[in-house]
Design a protein around this motif. Structure first.
Motif, PDB file in Angstrom:
ATOM      1  N   HIS A 188       0.906  -1.273   0.001  1.00 37.57           N
ATOM      2  CA  HIS A 188       0.111  -0.032  -0.122  1.00 37.57           C
ATOM      3  C   HIS A 188       1.056   1.094  -0.111  1.00 37.57           C
ATOM      4  O   HIS A 188       2.064   1.261   0.805  1.00 37.57           O
ATOM      5  CB  HIS A 188      -1.036  -0.085   1.342  1.00 37.57           C
ATOM      6  CG  HIS A 188      -1.893  -0.987   1.408  1.00 37.57           C
ATOM      7  ND1 HIS A 188      -1.398  -2.234   1.964  1.00 37.57           N
ATOM      8  CD2 HIS A 188      -3.018  -1.435   0.889  1.00 37.57           C
ATOM      9  CE1 HIS A 188      -2.402  -3.302   2.138  1.00 37.57           C
ATOM     10  NE2 HIS A 188      -3.397  -2.610   1.142  1.00 37.57           N
ATOM     11  N   TRP A 192      -4.915  -3.049   4.793  1.00 42.96           N
ATOM     12  CA  TRP A 192      -5.104  -1.776   4.545  1.00 42.96           C
ATOM     13  C   TRP A 192      -5.293  -0.921   5.720  1.00 42.96           C
ATOM     14  O   TRP A 192      -5.731  -1.587   6.770  1.00 42.96           O
ATOM     15  CB  TRP A 192      -6.629  -1.796   3.690  1.00 42.96           C
ATOM     16  CG  TRP A 192      -7.103  -0.617   3.174  1.00 42.96           C
ATOM     17  CD1 TRP A 192      -6.375   0.375   2.213  1.00 42.96           C
ATOM     18  CD2 TRP A 192      -8.021   0.417   4.003  1.00 42.96           C
ATOM     19  NE1 TRP A 192      -7.186   1.526   2.141  1.00 42.96           N
ATOM     20  CE2 TRP A 192      -7.890   1.653   3.390  1.00 42.96           C
ATOM     21  CE3 TRP A 192      -8.774   0.179   4.941  1.00 42.96           C
ATOM     22  CZ2 TRP A 192      -8.930   2.692   3.574  1.00 42.96           C
ATOM     23  CZ3 TRP A 192      -9.553   1.219   5.290  1.00 42.96           C
ATOM     24  CH2 TRP A 192      -9.724   2.338   4.781  1.00 42.96           C
ATOM     25  N   GLN A 249      -8.152  -8.220  -0.995  1.00 39.50           N
ATOM     26  CA  GLN A 249      -8.578  -6.859  -1.382  1.00 39.50           C
ATOM     27  C   GLN A 249      -9.158  -7.129  -2.970  1.00 39.50           C
ATOM     28  O   GLN A 249     -10.368  -6.488  -3.309  1.00 39.50           O
ATOM     29  CB  GLN A 249      -7.813  -5.911  -1.302  1.00 39.50           C
ATOM     30  CG  GLN A 249      -7.180  -5.424   0.057  1.00 39.50           C
ATOM     31  CD  GLN A 249      -6.552  -4.175  -0.133  1.00 39.50           C
ATOM     32  OE1 GLN A 249      -6.589  -3.256  -1.015  1.00 39.50           O
ATOM     33  NE2 GLN A 249      -5.728  -3.876   1.053  1.00 39.50           N
ATOM     34  N   CYS A 254     -12.786  -2.751   7.518  1.00 41.47           N
ATOM     35  CA  CYS A 254     -12.034  -2.566   6.084  1.00 41.47           C
ATOM     36  C   CYS A 254     -13.225  -2.383   4.943  1.00 41.47           C
ATOM     37  O   CYS A 254     -13.842  -2.972   4.749  1.00 41.47           O
ATOM     38  CB  CYS A 254     -11.041  -3.620   5.818  1.00 41.47           C
ATOM     39  SG  CYS A 254     -10.644  -3.675   4.228  1.00 41.47           S
ATOM     40  N   LEU A 311      -4.082   0.618  -3.069  1.00 39.11           N
ATOM     41  CA  LEU A 311      -3.251  -0.665  -3.227  1.00 39.11           C
ATOM     42  C   LEU A 311      -2.674  -0.476  -4.247  1.00 39.11           C
ATOM     43  O   LEU A 311      -2.907  -0.270  -5.375  1.00 39.11           O
ATOM     44  CB  LEU A 311      -4.473  -1.719  -3.435  1.00 39.11           C
ATOM     45  CG  LEU A 311      -3.880  -3.140  -3.677  1.00 39.11           C
ATOM     46  CD1 LEU A 311      -3.267  -3.763  -2.428  1.00 39.11           C
ATOM     47  CD2 LEU A 311      -5.029  -3.945  -3.868  1.00 39.11           C
TER      48      LEU A 311
END
Length: 303
Positions: free
Chosen positions: A7, A100, A148, A33, A127
Motif C-alpha cells: 500500500h 489496508w 482486497q 475495512c 493498493l
C-alpha cells in the motif's frame, strides 16, 4: 516482522466510515475495512504524523462556508473557533486480513461561545498493483492482495496460485508443501495433519467450472499415490456432476473435499489472522508525511 505493505500513501480521500464522537472511545463503533469488511485493529497515540490546529480549522471553515451548512452564518460566535484543542483522538486502524489501513486524527475544538466542534481528518493508502504472473512474488503480499482484489486470482500464474494455497493450508495447521510444477502425478500440494495421514490437494486456477471427469482423474491420482483423502481447490466452481462424483468417492473409496472460490476466500481470511500487520508494517514514515483530508465536522452541542 511482516513484509512491507503493498500500500502506498495517497492523496485520494477515503470512503471508509469512521466512528462518530461518543464522549469516550470505548463507546464508539468499530471500524471495518472497505475492501474485505474485516474489523480493524486500533493503535492509538502513535508518533507517526503531525496535524496542527490550523489543519483542523481549515476544514472546519470549509464546512461552515458550505452553502448547505445547516447552522449559524460564518462569523457567528458559535462557529468562530477559540484557537485551542480540548480533546484529541489519534488512531491508526489496520485491517488484520488484507493490511489496508486508515489514519484518523480527530480534535474537539471549542468555539468562542457555547459550541464545540468535532473535526475529523483522515489519510488512507491505495493498493499498489502486484505482478501476479511472477511466481517469485512474496506470498504474504499475494495473500493480502487477494483479500482486497480476489477477482485477480484469474490472472495469477498457476504455480503462484498453488504456492498460495499451500501457504494457506500451512497456516491452518497442516504441514504443507507444493510438489514439482511438472510431473506432479496429479497432486499439486501434499498435506500432513500430524496423524501420519497424507492428503493430496489438486489446485486449479481456471475460470470454467471443474467437471466430473477432472474429479475422477483426481481420484485416480490419489489412489495411485497412496493418499488417505483428497482436497480439490478451484479458483472458480464445481459442476453438479463434480459434486456427485466427490460424494460417491467419499462413500465408496476415499473422502474428496471440494473447495470452491468462495470457500477458499473464507479460508484465506481465516489464515490471514495469523499474520496481523502492525503499525511498523504500514509504510508510514515522517520522511514522507501523510496527506490528510477532511472527513467529518459536526457540532457537539445543540445550536
Amino acid at each position: 516482522m511482516n513484509q512491507p505493505r503493498r500500500h502506498i500513501p495517497s492523496n485520494i480521500p477515503s470512503r471508509c466510515e469512521l466512528p462518530f464522537w461518543r464522549g469516550s472511545i470505548e463507546e464508539e463503533d468499530p471500524v471495518h475495512c472497505i475492501y474485505c469488511g474485516a474489523g480493524m485493529d486500533d493503535y492509538y497515540d502513535l508518533d507517526l504524523w503531525d496535524v496542527a490546529f490550523e489543519d483542523f480549522a481549515a476544514f472546519h471553515e470549509v464546512m461552515i462556508r458550505d452553502p448547505y451548512f445547516n447552522g449559524p452564518p460564518f462569523g457567528h460566535p458559535h462557529v468562530v473557533l477559540g484557537g485551542d484543542i480540548v480533546e484529541r483522538k489519534v488512531c491508526l486502524h489496520i485491517c488484520p486480513a488484507c493490511g489496508w489501513w486508515i489514519a484518523e486524527d480527530r480534535a474537539v475544538l471549542p468555539a468562542m461561545h457555547w459550541q464545540h466542534w468535532a473535526v475529523t481528518l483522515a489519510s488512507a493508502p491505495v493498493l499498489e498493483e502486484l505482478a501476479l504472473n511472477d511466481i517469485g512474488a512474496p506470498l504474504q503480499q499475494v495473500r493480502r492482495y487477494l483479500m482486497q482484489k480476489f477477482e485477480a486470482r484469474a490472472s495469477m500464474h498457476p504455480r503462484l496460485f498453488e504456492l498460495t494455497v499451500a501457504s494457506v493450508f500451512g497456516d491452518l495447521g497442516y504441514l504443507a508443501h507444493a510438489t514439482g510444477y511438472s510431473n506432479d502425478g496429479g497432486v499439486d500440494v501434499i498435506l500432513e495433519d500430524g496423524s501420519g495421514a497424507r492428503i493430496g490437494v489438486q489446485v486449479k486456477r481456471r475460470r470454467e467450472a471443474v467437471e466430473v471427469e477432472q474429479v475422477r482423474a483426481f481420484l485416480g491420482a490419489l489412489v495411485l499415490g497412496g493418499y488417505t483423502r483428497g482436497v480439490y481447490v478451484s479458483a472458480s466452481r464445481f459442476s453438479r456432476g463434480a459434486h456427485k462424483a466427490a460424494r460417491r468417492s467419499t462413500q465408496a473409496v476415499m473422502p474428496i473435499e471440494l473447495v470452491d472460490a468462495g470457500r477458499f476466500f473464507d479460508m484465506l481470511g481465516y489464515a490471514q489472522l495469523r499474520h496481523r500487520p502492525r503499525p511498523e508494517d504500514c509504510n508510514i514514515t515522517r520522511a514522507k508525511p501523510l496527506t490528510f483530508h477532511g472527513h467529518d465536522c459536526c457540532h457537539l452541542n445543540a445550536l
